[in-house]
Design an enzyme around this catalytic site. Structure first.
Site, mmCIF file in Angstrom:
data_model
loop_
_atom_site.group_PDB
_atom_site.id
_atom_site.type_symbol
_atom_site.label_atom_id
_atom_site.label_comp_id
_atom_site.label_asym_id
_atom_site.label_seq_id
_atom_site.Cartn_x
_atom_site.Cartn_y
_atom_site.Cartn_z
ATOM 1 N N CYS A 114 2.989 -52.509 25.391
ATOM 2 C CA CYS A 114 2.438 -53.337 24.305
ATOM 3 C C CYS A 114 3.465 -54.275 23.683
ATOM 4 O O CYS A 114 3.107 -55.263 23.044
ATOM 5 C CB CYS A 114 1.802 -52.453 23.240
ATOM 6 S SG CYS A 114 0.466 -51.449 23.897
ATOM 7 N N HIS A 250 0.911 -56.901 16.982
ATOM 8 C CA HIS A 250 0.215 -56.226 18.075
ATOM 9 C C HIS A 250 -1.037 -55.576 17.496
ATOM 10 O O HIS A 250 -0.987 -54.943 16.442
ATOM 11 C CB HIS A 250 1.130 -55.175 18.696
ATOM 12 C CG HIS A 250 0.427 -54.300 19.680
ATOM 13 N ND1 HIS A 250 -0.359 -54.818 20.690
ATOM 14 C CD2 HIS A 250 0.370 -52.955 19.800
ATOM 15 C CE1 HIS A 250 -0.860 -53.820 21.390
ATOM 16 N NE2 HIS A 250 -0.438 -52.679 20.871
ATOM 17 N N ASN A 280 -7.250 -53.037 21.682
ATOM 18 C CA ASN A 280 -5.830 -53.108 22.028
ATOM 19 C C ASN A 280 -5.700 -53.617 23.463
ATOM 20 O O ASN A 280 -6.056 -52.914 24.402
ATOM 21 C CB ASN A 280 -5.213 -51.705 21.877
ATOM 22 C CG ASN A 280 -3.727 -51.678 22.204
ATOM 23 O OD1 ASN A 280 -3.191 -52.628 22.762
ATOM 24 N ND2 ASN A 280 -3.078 -50.572 21.873
HETATM 25 N N1 COA Z 1 -14.972 -40.558 18.788
HETATM 26 C C1 COA Z 1 -15.241 -39.524 17.979
HETATM 27 N N2 COA Z 1 -14.320 -38.600 17.643
HETATM 28 C C2 COA Z 1 -13.086 -38.739 18.161
HETATM 29 C C3 COA Z 1 -12.743 -39.793 19.017
HETATM 30 C C4 COA Z 1 -13.750 -40.720 19.335
HETATM 31 N N3 COA Z 1 -13.527 -41.779 20.133
HETATM 32 N N4 COA Z 1 -11.451 -39.670 19.364
HETATM 33 C C5 COA Z 1 -10.983 -38.574 18.745
HETATM 34 N N5 COA Z 1 -11.982 -37.998 18.031
HETATM 35 C C6 COA Z 1 -11.913 -36.808 17.202
HETATM 36 C C7 COA Z 1 -10.775 -35.901 17.576
HETATM 37 O O1 COA Z 1 -11.126 -35.084 18.660
HETATM 38 C C8 COA Z 1 -10.575 -35.126 16.286
HETATM 39 O O2 COA Z 1 -11.548 -34.117 16.235
HETATM 40 P P1 COA Z 1 -11.163 -32.664 15.639
HETATM 41 O O3 COA Z 1 -10.772 -32.925 14.212
HETATM 42 O O4 COA Z 1 -12.440 -31.934 15.792
HETATM 43 O O5 COA Z 1 -10.043 -32.182 16.480
HETATM 44 C C9 COA Z 1 -10.915 -36.144 15.207
HETATM 45 O O6 COA Z 1 -11.666 -37.178 15.852
HETATM 46 C C10 COA Z 1 -9.701 -36.760 14.541
HETATM 47 O O7 COA Z 1 -8.804 -37.175 15.557
HETATM 48 P P2 COA Z 1 -7.397 -37.796 15.222
HETATM 49 O O8 COA Z 1 -6.638 -38.013 16.481
HETATM 50 O O9 COA Z 1 -6.754 -36.999 14.129
HETATM 51 O O10 COA Z 1 -7.846 -39.185 14.592
HETATM 52 P P3 COA Z 1 -6.960 -40.297 13.943
HETATM 53 O O11 COA Z 1 -7.456 -40.612 12.609
HETATM 54 O O12 COA Z 1 -5.483 -40.038 14.129
HETATM 55 O O13 COA Z 1 -7.325 -41.557 14.853
HETATM 56 C C11 COA Z 1 -6.408 -42.856 16.645
HETATM 57 C C12 COA Z 1 -7.023 -41.535 16.232
HETATM 58 C C13 COA Z 1 -6.053 -42.797 18.129
HETATM 59 C C14 COA Z 1 -7.407 -43.955 16.395
HETATM 60 C C15 COA Z 1 -5.146 -43.121 15.794
HETATM 61 O O14 COA Z 1 -4.329 -41.988 15.786
HETATM 62 C C16 COA Z 1 -4.348 -44.280 16.296
HETATM 63 O O15 COA Z 1 -4.784 -45.404 16.256
HETATM 64 N N6 COA Z 1 -3.108 -44.030 16.731
HETATM 65 C C17 COA Z 1 -2.220 -45.066 17.185
HETATM 66 C C18 COA Z 1 -2.638 -45.507 18.509
HETATM 67 C C19 COA Z 1 -1.857 -46.672 18.972
HETATM 68 O O16 COA Z 1 -1.455 -47.494 18.212
HETATM 69 N N7 COA Z 1 -1.681 -46.730 20.266
HETATM 70 C C20 COA Z 1 -1.149 -47.816 20.963
HETATM 71 C C21 COA Z 1 0.227 -48.135 20.581
HETATM 72 S S1 COA Z 1 0.633 -49.429 21.624
#
Ligand code: COA
Length: 323
Positions: A114, A250, A280
């Protein structure tokens, strides 16, 4: 006067097919509400038949050349940032070179996921100022849809395909207030491979592999690293946050964009946001967002713009330029 790399034109390209959150909810256990609330993403584009990283890259490049008022033959250097090349080798930059009808120039890929566009632009800037050529085409292009696990709801809803390009030209500009790249700062910390990676490759599994991510850990690192590298690059340029007209970040998650802007005391209206439409797109996201804000008239000649990104590796970086 100072020799600087000036952006003369930008361009972008998206696949034909747009996929909204409701369509994803028919494939994995997710919902429009969850995706919008946690990420800000509403749609993304997915490459179909006949579309690839290099077809999108070539289309974005043609638009950038047109805006710059230059011909393909004017290009001395092509650097393409991608984690999803058409082939393991040769470099996708050479495929784009051939598609543009350029018979001889420097052409290679950089892999910084990224952060790829920031890495590619920094390398191009240094090569232009070092005399390797006068005009560079810097591209970020990806088809992450082809390395997603479409059964993993924690990753497949987050990414999209696309390409963005910029034409840079080495020009003598006034030392104070002149256009061009003023400073860049790049970082990498390979200890974090396990938090965001692809579980395959030619020399490990012999397969292409799929994207794996520990989202919460990545999120935490992203906010800290991005705020820090933006401060660093402004320091190098002798500027402060109050000098910035636009931040082109980004586009990983709307919450990361908000948190980073807050940490730096920036008005959210100064942050260019396209994650809602594009999701993304990895190395393509910064040039796609830059092209969007240039073409809709927000970014004007003379504006002070900060580009920033973080990605797998981890790699991260920022660049400050006067457009
Ligand atoms: N739909 C529904 N539920 C989902 C899901 C989806 N697409 N993806 C994950 N969940 C669930 C998880 O399983 C979890 O359930 P649980 O509480 O029963 O275990 C719950 O949602 C919360 O998951 P969590 O990972 O804590 O959510 P979050 O608020 O951290 O959001 C991301 C997840 C990935 C959106 C977030 O962490 C993020 O954006 N991270 C950075 C990613 C990034 O920038 N990546 C690229 C860098 S280049």
């Amino acid at each position: 006067m100072t020799l600087r790399s000036v952006i003369l034109g930008t361009g972008s390209a998206l696949p034909r097919r747009r996929v909204d959150n409701a369509e994803l909810a028919t494939m994995v256990d997710t919902s429009d509400e969850w995706i919008v609330e946690r990420t800000g993403i509403r749609t993304r584009y997915v490459a179909g038949e006949g579309e690839s990283t290099t077809t999108l890259a070539a289309e974005a490049s043609r638009h950038a050349l047109e805006m710059a008022g230059l011909q393909a033959a004017d290009i001395d250097l092509i650097i393409l940032a991608t984690a999803t090349p058409d082939q393991t080798f040769p470099a996708s930059a050479t495929t784009v070179q051939a598609a543009l009808g350029i018979n001889d120039c420097i052409a290679f890929d950089v892999a910084a996921v990224c952060s790829g566009f920031l890495y590619a632009m920094t390398v191009a800037d240094n090569m232009l100022r070092g005399g390797a050529g006068k005009t560079a085409l810097v591209i970020g292009a990806e088809t992450f849809s082809r390395i997603l696990d479409w059964e993993d709801r924690t990753t497949c809803v987050l990414f999209g395909d696309g390409a963005g390009a910029a034409v840079l030209r080495a020009e003598e500009t006034p030392a104070e207030g002149g256009r061009g790249i003023l400073a860049s700062k790049l970082h990498a910390d390979g200890r974090h491979n396990g938090l965001l990676h692809v579980d395959g490759g030619p020399s490990s599994t012999g397969t292409v592999g799929k994207v794996r991510m520990k989202g919460q850990d990545v999120f935490r690192h992203a906010v800290v690293n991005l705020a820090q590298v933006m401060k660093e690059v402004l320091d190098v340029a002798g500027l402060s946050t109050s000098d910035i007209d636009w931040v082109v970040p980004h586009q990983a998650n709307a919450r990361i964009l908000d948190a980073t802007a807050r940490k730096l005391g920036l008005d959210p209206a100064q942050v260019v946001v396209t994650v809602d439409r594009h999701a993304n797109t990895s190395a393509a996201s910064v040039p796609l967002a830059l092209d969007t804000a240039v073409r809709d008239g927000r970014i004007k000649q003379g504006d002070l713009v900060v580009l920033e990104a973080m990605g797998g590796g981890f790699t991260w970086g920022a660049c400050v330029l006067r457009y």
